[in-house]
Design an enzyme around this catalytic site. Structure first.
Site, PDB file in Angstrom:
ATOM      1  CG  ASP A   1      42.072  43.988  47.224  1.00  0.00           C
ATOM      2  OD1 ASP A   1      43.017  44.740  47.189  1.00  0.00           O
ATOM      3  OD2 ASP A   1      42.616  42.811  46.758  1.00  0.00           O
TER       4      ASP A   1
ATOM      5  CG  ASN B   1      43.856  31.565  43.380  1.00  0.00           C
ATOM      6  OD1 ASN B   1      44.169  32.769  43.162  1.00  0.00           O
ATOM      7  ND2 ASN B   1      43.381  31.377  44.647  1.00  0.00           N
TER       8      ASN B   1
ATOM      9  CD  GLU C   1      41.189  33.913  46.929  1.00  0.00           C
ATOM     10  OE1 GLU C   1      41.824  33.551  45.674  1.00  0.00           O
ATOM     11  OE2 GLU C   1      41.750  33.739  47.917  1.00  0.00           O
TER      12      GLU C   1
ATOM     13  CG  HIS D   1      43.357  35.991  43.455  1.00  0.00           C
ATOM     14  ND1 HIS D   1      44.110  35.364  44.837  1.00  0.00           N
ATOM     15  CD2 HIS D   1      44.325  37.097  43.435  1.00  0.00           C
ATOM     16  CE1 HIS D   1      44.841  35.859  45.213  1.00  0.00           C
ATOM     17  NE2 HIS D   1      45.042  37.197  44.513  1.00  0.00           N
TER      18      HIS D   1
HETATM   19  C1  GLP Z   1      46.856  39.790  46.400  1.00  0.00           C
HETATM   20  C2  GLP Z   1      46.068  41.002  46.025  1.00  0.00           C
HETATM   21  C3  GLP Z   1      45.952  41.005  44.573  1.00  0.00           C
HETATM   22  C4  GLP Z   1      47.249  40.831  43.887  1.00  0.00           C
HETATM   23  C5  GLP Z   1      47.630  39.407  44.194  1.00  0.00           C
HETATM   24  C6  GLP Z   1      49.172  38.870  43.511  1.00  0.00           C
HETATM   25  O1  GLP Z   1      46.191  38.684  47.156  1.00  0.00           O
HETATM   26  N1  GLP Z   1      44.808  41.213  46.812  1.00  0.00           N
HETATM   27  O2  GLP Z   1      45.257  42.219  44.235  1.00  0.00           O
HETATM   28  O3  GLP Z   1      47.015  40.823  42.577  1.00  0.00           O
HETATM   29  O4  GLP Z   1      47.770  39.242  45.638  1.00  0.00           O
HETATM   30  O5  GLP Z   1      50.036  39.445  44.169  1.00  0.00           O
HETATM   31  P1  GLP Z   1      51.576  39.530  43.608  1.00  0.00           P
HETATM   32  O6  GLP Z   1      51.648  40.696  42.759  1.00  0.00           O
HETATM   33  O7  GLP Z   1      52.129  39.840  44.961  1.00  0.00           O
HETATM   34  O8  GLP Z   1      51.934  38.302  43.220  1.00  0.00           O
END
Ligand code: GLP
Length: 243
Positions: free
Chosen positions: A67, A136, A143, A138
């Protein structure tokens, strides 16, 4: 699904890097689907160390990222383009022309997403897709929603995601409100999926995603339907799964 229980973040990162390294050794021109967020940083550090010690060669590897924020210039230090260069691409011998991310600066969302989907297909799909897990549930930027989104698409980020990601920006107002993300279908077509999770704050989500009902309200729950998923999580993140 296979679960590797790591003792802590460091251990999780080491195990995940070993799995990615095995993939690269077994298929040097593999397509790696990559992820951002704080969780995979340690995994990338381990991969860089393996490259530096001469144990890993990225010269034929192709990469596709999950992404990218919409409208954020690539040189902005919060863009995922910047992140990937900062944490991995600039430290290993992957060819820059073999690394791909959606281009968030392209305003025509439908066109850019379609192009990205075609690109992944032209590479033959991901041999291994690395994922983190949002609070959440995702994955990528898919989402919680009414349906599982199929292909790469533009999403409106949820308030909770903007809140969670604001720590990287000057303020919540600076967090982009939209992103381009591989869809659930794009992720599920990967031959192998590796998901890394750390910390007690994700324990509830891990339990829901991997042991609860499969629902688009918890996007990661769809992974229960994939034939080859490896979850590498530390003890804290696994503390709420059924014994
Ligand atoms: C972001 C990314 C995800 C990632 C998520 C969790 O929003 N788009 O790909 O897995 O956050 O992030 P973290 O690893 O910092 O908790």
């Amino acid at each position: 699904m296979r679960i590797y229980k790591a003792t802590d973040y460091k251990d999780m990162s080491r195990i995940a890097a070993n799995i990615i390294a095995s993939q690269v050794v077994l298929k040097p021109d593999c397509v790696l689907g990559l992820a951002t967020g704080s969780t995979p940083i340690g995994t990338y550090e381990n991969l860089v160390a393996k490259y530096e010690s001469g144990d890993l060669d990225f010269s034929a590897v192709r990469t596709v990222n999950l992404d990218e924020y919409k409208s954020l210039p690539r040189e902005n230090d919060q863009s995922y383009y910047y992140f990937m260069h900062d944490h991995l691409f600039d430290h290993v011998n992957v060819k820059p022309e073999n690394t791909y991310l959606p281009d968030g600066t392209k305003e025509d969302a439908a066109k850019e997403c379609e192009k990205y989907e075609e690109l992944i297909a032209s590479l033959g799909g991901q041999d291994l897709q690395l994922l983190g897990l949002g609070h959440n549930g995702h994955i990528g930027f898919n989402e919680p929603a009414e349906d599982f989104a199929k292909g790469t698409h533009c999403v409106d980020l949820q308030e909770s995601t903007i809140e969670a990601n604001k720590r990287f920006f000057a303020s919540a107002d600076d967090v982009p409100k939209q992103a381009y993300t591989m869809g659930i279908g794009t992720i599920m077509q990967a031959k192998k999926i590796l998901i890394v999770v750390s910390g007690e704050d994700k324990a509830e989500t891990v339990a829901k995603a991997f042991f609860g009902p499969i629902t688009p309200n918890v996007p990661a729950s769809v992974l229960q339907l994939h034939p080859d998923v490896i979850l590498v999580a530390d003890e804290a993140a696994l503390s709420k799964i059924p014994q």
